[in-house]
Motif scaffolding. Structure first.
Motif, PDB file in Angstrom:
ATOM      1  N   VAL A   1      -2.943   6.647   9.968  1.00  0.00           N
ATOM      2  CA  VAL A   1      -3.596   6.098   8.781  1.00  0.00           C
ATOM      3  C   VAL A   1      -2.674   5.113   8.062  1.00  0.00           C
ATOM      4  O   VAL A   1      -3.115   4.061   7.577  1.00  0.00           O
ATOM      5  CB  VAL A   1      -4.037   7.233   7.834  1.00  0.00           C
ATOM      6  CG1 VAL A   1      -4.482   6.675   6.487  1.00  0.00           C
ATOM      7  CG2 VAL A   1      -5.175   8.028   8.459  1.00  0.00           C
TER       8      VAL A   1
ATOM      9  N   GLY B   1      -3.171  11.604  11.109  1.00  0.00           N
ATOM     10  CA  GLY B   1      -3.392  11.561   9.678  1.00  0.00           C
ATOM     11  C   GLY B   1      -2.224  10.979   8.912  1.00  0.00           C
ATOM     12  O   GLY B   1      -2.419  10.274   7.917  1.00  0.00           O
ATOM     13  N   ARG B   2      -1.004  11.267   9.343  1.00  0.00           N
ATOM     14  CA  ARG B   2       0.174  10.773   8.620  1.00  0.00           C
ATOM     15  C   ARG B   2       0.572   9.364   9.053  1.00  0.00           C
ATOM     16  O   ARG B   2       0.707   8.465   8.236  1.00  0.00           O
ATOM     17  CB  ARG B   2       1.360  11.721   8.860  1.00  0.00           C
ATOM     18  CG  ARG B   2       1.239  13.072   8.187  1.00  0.00           C
ATOM     19  CD  ARG B   2       2.344  13.981   8.669  1.00  0.00           C
ATOM     20  NE  ARG B   2       2.267  15.314   8.070  1.00  0.00           N
ATOM     21  CZ  ARG B   2       2.965  15.710   7.016  1.00  0.00           C
ATOM     22  NH1 ARG B   2       3.787  14.865   6.443  1.00  0.00           N
ATOM     23  NH2 ARG B   2       2.853  16.938   6.553  1.00  0.00           N
TER      24      ARG B   2
ATOM     25  N   SER C   1      -9.250   5.255   6.187  1.00  0.00           N
ATOM     26  CA  SER C   1      -9.743   6.598   5.872  1.00  0.00           C
ATOM     27  C   SER C   1     -11.140   6.824   6.446  1.00  0.00           C
ATOM     28  O   SER C   1     -11.452   7.904   6.954  1.00  0.00           O
ATOM     29  CB  SER C   1      -9.763   6.805   4.353  1.00  0.00           C
ATOM     30  OG  SER C   1      -8.462   6.707   3.811  1.00  0.00           O
TER      31      SER C   1
ATOM     32  N   THR D   1     -15.551  12.937   4.299  1.00  0.00           N
ATOM     33  CA  THR D   1     -14.520  12.026   4.813  1.00  0.00           C
ATOM     34  C   THR D   1     -14.901  10.582   4.524  1.00  0.00           C
ATOM     35  O   THR D   1     -14.060   9.771   4.102  1.00  0.00           O
ATOM     36  CB  THR D   1     -14.318  12.244   6.324  1.00  0.00           C
ATOM     37  OG1 THR D   1     -13.922  13.601   6.558  1.00  0.00           O
ATOM     38  CG2 THR D   1     -13.240  11.322   6.872  1.00  0.00           C
TER      39      THR D   1
ATOM     40  N   LEU E   1     -11.459   7.917  10.116  1.00  0.00           N
ATOM     41  CA  LEU E   1     -11.229   9.310  10.475  1.00  0.00           C
ATOM     42  C   LEU E   1     -12.527  10.091  10.652  1.00  0.00           C
ATOM     43  O   LEU E   1     -12.559  11.104  11.345  1.00  0.00           O
ATOM     44  CB  LEU E   1     -10.374   9.998   9.405  1.00  0.00           C
ATOM     45  CG  LEU E   1      -8.913   9.564   9.308  1.00  0.00           C
ATOM     46  CD1 LEU E   1      -8.229  10.283   8.162  1.00  0.00           C
ATOM     47  CD2 LEU E   1      -8.166   9.832  10.617  1.00  0.00           C
TER      48      LEU E   1
ATOM     49  N   TRP F   1      -6.589   0.877   3.113  1.00  0.00           N
ATOM     50  CA  TRP F   1      -6.668   2.335   3.158  1.00  0.00           C
ATOM     51  C   TRP F   1      -8.095   2.843   3.241  1.00  0.00           C
ATOM     52  O   TRP F   1      -8.345   3.891   3.839  1.00  0.00           O
ATOM     53  CB  TRP F   1      -5.953   2.948   1.955  1.00  0.00           C
ATOM     54  CG  TRP F   1      -6.680   2.834   0.645  1.00  0.00           C
ATOM     55  CD1 TRP F   1      -6.547   1.850  -0.286  1.00  0.00           C
ATOM     56  CD2 TRP F   1      -7.639   3.757   0.121  1.00  0.00           C
ATOM     57  NE1 TRP F   1      -7.376   2.084  -1.346  1.00  0.00           N
ATOM     58  CE2 TRP F   1      -8.057   3.257  -1.141  1.00  0.00           C
ATOM     59  CE3 TRP F   1      -8.185   4.952   0.580  1.00  0.00           C
ATOM     60  CZ2 TRP F   1      -8.997   3.901  -1.936  1.00  0.00           C
ATOM     61  CZ3 TRP F   1      -9.133   5.608  -0.210  1.00  0.00           C
ATOM     62  CH2 TRP F   1      -9.535   5.081  -1.447  1.00  0.00           C
TER      63      TRP F   1
ATOM     64  N   TYR G   1      -4.189  15.753   6.021  1.00  0.00           N
ATOM     65  CA  TYR G   1      -3.000  15.037   5.543  1.00  0.00           C
ATOM     66  C   TYR G   1      -3.198  13.528   5.478  1.00  0.00           C
ATOM     67  O   TYR G   1      -2.228  12.778   5.432  1.00  0.00           O
ATOM     68  CB  TYR G   1      -1.810  15.372   6.455  1.00  0.00           C
ATOM     69  CG  TYR G   1      -1.398  16.821   6.379  1.00  0.00           C
ATOM     70  CD1 TYR G   1      -0.749  17.312   5.259  1.00  0.00           C
ATOM     71  CD2 TYR G   1      -1.685  17.696   7.414  1.00  0.00           C
ATOM     72  CE1 TYR G   1      -0.370  18.639   5.174  1.00  0.00           C
ATOM     73  CE2 TYR G   1      -1.321  19.033   7.334  1.00  0.00           C
ATOM     74  CZ  TYR G   1      -0.659  19.504   6.213  1.00  0.00           C
ATOM     75  OH  TYR G   1      -0.299  20.814   6.127  1.00  0.00           O
ATOM     76  N   SER G   2      -4.435  13.077   5.455  1.00  0.00           N
ATOM     77  CA  SER G   2      -4.712  11.643   5.565  1.00  0.00           C
ATOM     78  C   SER G   2      -4.250  10.832   4.364  1.00  0.00           C
ATOM     79  O   SER G   2      -4.030   9.624   4.485  1.00  0.00           O
ATOM     80  CB  SER G   2      -6.210  11.419   5.784  1.00  0.00           C
ATOM     81  OG  SER G   2      -6.960  11.968   4.712  1.00  0.00           O
ATOM     82  N   THR G   3      -4.101  11.433   3.188  1.00  0.00           N
ATOM     83  CA  THR G   3      -3.677  10.664   2.017  1.00  0.00           C
ATOM     84  C   THR G   3      -2.178  10.748   1.760  1.00  0.00           C
ATOM     85  O   THR G   3      -1.660  10.022   0.905  1.00  0.00           O
ATOM     86  CB  THR G   3      -4.422  11.142   0.756  1.00  0.00           C
ATOM     87  OG1 THR G   3      -4.090  12.514   0.488  1.00  0.00           O
ATOM     88  CG2 THR G   3      -5.927  10.998   0.924  1.00  0.00           C
TER      89      THR G   3
ATOM     90  N   ALA H   1      -6.153  15.871  10.923  1.00  0.00           N
ATOM     91  CA  ALA H   1      -5.937  14.481  10.527  1.00  0.00           C
ATOM     92  C   ALA H   1      -6.449  14.237   9.114  1.00  0.00           C
ATOM     93  O   ALA H   1      -5.798  13.565   8.308  1.00  0.00           O
ATOM     94  CB  ALA H   1      -6.608  13.538  11.516  1.00  0.00           C
ATOM     95  N   THR H   2      -7.617  14.770   8.803  1.00  0.00           N
ATOM     96  CA  THR H   2      -8.169  14.564   7.468  1.00  0.00           C
ATOM     97  C   THR H   2      -7.382  15.327   6.407  1.00  0.00           C
ATOM     98  O   THR H   2      -7.268  14.879   5.265  1.00  0.00           O
ATOM     99  CB  THR H   2      -9.648  14.990   7.408  1.00  0.00           C
ATOM    100  OG1 THR H   2      -9.767  16.364   7.799  1.00  0.00           O
ATOM    101  CG2 THR H   2     -10.494  14.139   8.323  1.00  0.00           C
TER     102      THR H   2
END
Length: 389
Positions: free
Chosen positions: A151, A147-148, A164, A86, A167, A160, A24-26, A21-22
């Motif tokens: 978030v 993550g995708r 974030s 994170t 997570l 955001w 691809y979180s952005t 998850a982290t």
């Protein structure tokens, strides 16, 4: 599996999901980062590539380290360490500091990714069966969706930064759940020459198969949105981006593990290459249903191939599995980085046909890797991942 170990196993799977998850979180909030820090799209994209490249580098730290201190200790340590950066991403006052935190996240992730795969092979497969590798892959896929998609949805509600920061709860909860509850593996079997795995032909072949499948997956999913925005489809970006929901096909991971038990991981890998090839071909006609079915085939094949390849790495590497896993993942994610770039050049030169040809060329290389593996009769027996000796 003992009742006392169950919380640890749950924590391990939660940690794997949190790690992915982290990673691809952005990706889904790049426009928000552009507005927040007044930067262009290409620079905002560094928040993804920085983490992925750090994963490739960190693999060489965590793989050999886990061979020395044991898999459970490395997994727990990585979960604890992932919490701070994170939170740092959410609190970063500048984009440069955000990238530093993303790099630190990427350096921590292999402690759950690179170490997690040999842990599954050495501890869980002998006790539960090869289907447990499918559970592990399903946890990774679930994390990727959080993550995708998660978030992105949370960003619309709380912003955001808060999305974030949320997570961080995943690796923290995982570390707490694994405290004292993760089954020990003992000291992993090591050789006096761990680098010998780099010149091991079976390991190189397994890595080639997994990396080529990932290349085709990244290339098709990265550039299909551009195709769907153009005639004859003319879809909006928000609608075209819904194709990422096909990631949910990763829930077939447990089924892939069962198929590996019945038919062997090598046959499963071969089937994945065939299905991915069919999927890429299906995306060539200008038919939206065919494209969706084709992308679904590519996604299923990638997650199935991931399961097979992880079992394969454990099978062909009888000692120094941490180092072997580091070799696999460094090339795997390097291939993914190329898959996000080279098909783009093909798109500019020849449109979608160029992207498809790029993917098919990678899958042809995967087929060559399968031929090499097929010569080793010891890899053909179903359900047998050779234990360390």
């Amino acid at each position: 599996m003992t009742g006392t170990a169950q919380p640890g196993i749950t924590g391990f799977l939660l940690g794997a999901a949190g790690m992915f998850a982290t990673m691809y979180s952005t990706q889904a909030i790049l426009p928000e980062l552009s507005r927040e820090f007044d930067i262009g799209p290409s620079r905002a994209g560094l928040s993804v590539s920085t983490a992925v490249l750090a994963v490739a580098l960190g693999a060489w730290l965590w793989g050999p380290l886990s061979d020395r201190i044991g898999r459970p200790r490395a997994i727990r340590l990585a979960s604890w360490l992932l919490v701070a950066p994170t939170l740092g991403v959410a609190l970063a006052p500048t984009f440069s500091l955000l990238l530093v935190c993303r790099a630190l996240q990427g350096l921590c992730m292999p402690g759950l990714l690179v170490v997690g795969a040999p842990y599954v092979v050495e501890v869980l497969v002998p006790r539960v069966g090869q289907r447990v590798m499918g559970w592990y892959v399903a946890a990774l896929v679930f994390g990727g969706l959080v993550g995708r998609v998660g978030v992105a949805l949370a960003t619309g509600v709380v912003g955001w930064r808060a999305a974030s920061a949320g997570l961080a709860a995943l690796p923290l909860a995982a570390a707490l759940a694994m405290r004292g509850g993760l089954d020990e593996t003992g000291v992993p079997v090591r050789s006096t020459r761990p680098l010998r795995h780099i010149v091991s032909l079976p390991l190189v072949a397994v890595t080639t198969v997994g990396s080529a499948l990932f290349f085709a997956f990244v290339g098709t999913f990265t550039y299909v949105v551009y195709r769907l925005e153009e005639p004859p489809f003319d879809l909006s970006l928000s609608v075209a981006s819904l194709v990422f929901l096909l990631w949910v096909t990763g829930a077939t991971g447990p089924l892939a593990g069962r198929l590996a038990e019945r038919y062997g991981w090598l046959r499963l890998a071969a089937g994945a290459v065939v299905v991915s090839t069919v999927g890429v071909v299906l995306t060539l006609p200008s038919s939206l249903p065919a494209i969706i079915v084709g992308l679904g085939c590519v996604a299923v094949a990638t997650f199935t191939g991931y399961t097979a390849a992880q079992l394969g790495v454990g099978d062909v590497s009888r000692t120094d599995r941490g180092a072997a896993s580091a070799f696999y993942f460094s090339l795997y994610y390097g291939s993914g980085a190329l898959g996000a770039y080279l098909p783009g050049l093909a798109w500019e030169a020849a449109g979608w046909r160029g992207v498809a040809m790029c993917g098919l060329a990678a899958l042809a290389i995967a087929a060559a890797g399968l031929i090499v593996l097929g010569r080793d009769t010891g890899l053909r027996s179903p359900g047998s991942v050779r234990s360390s000796a």
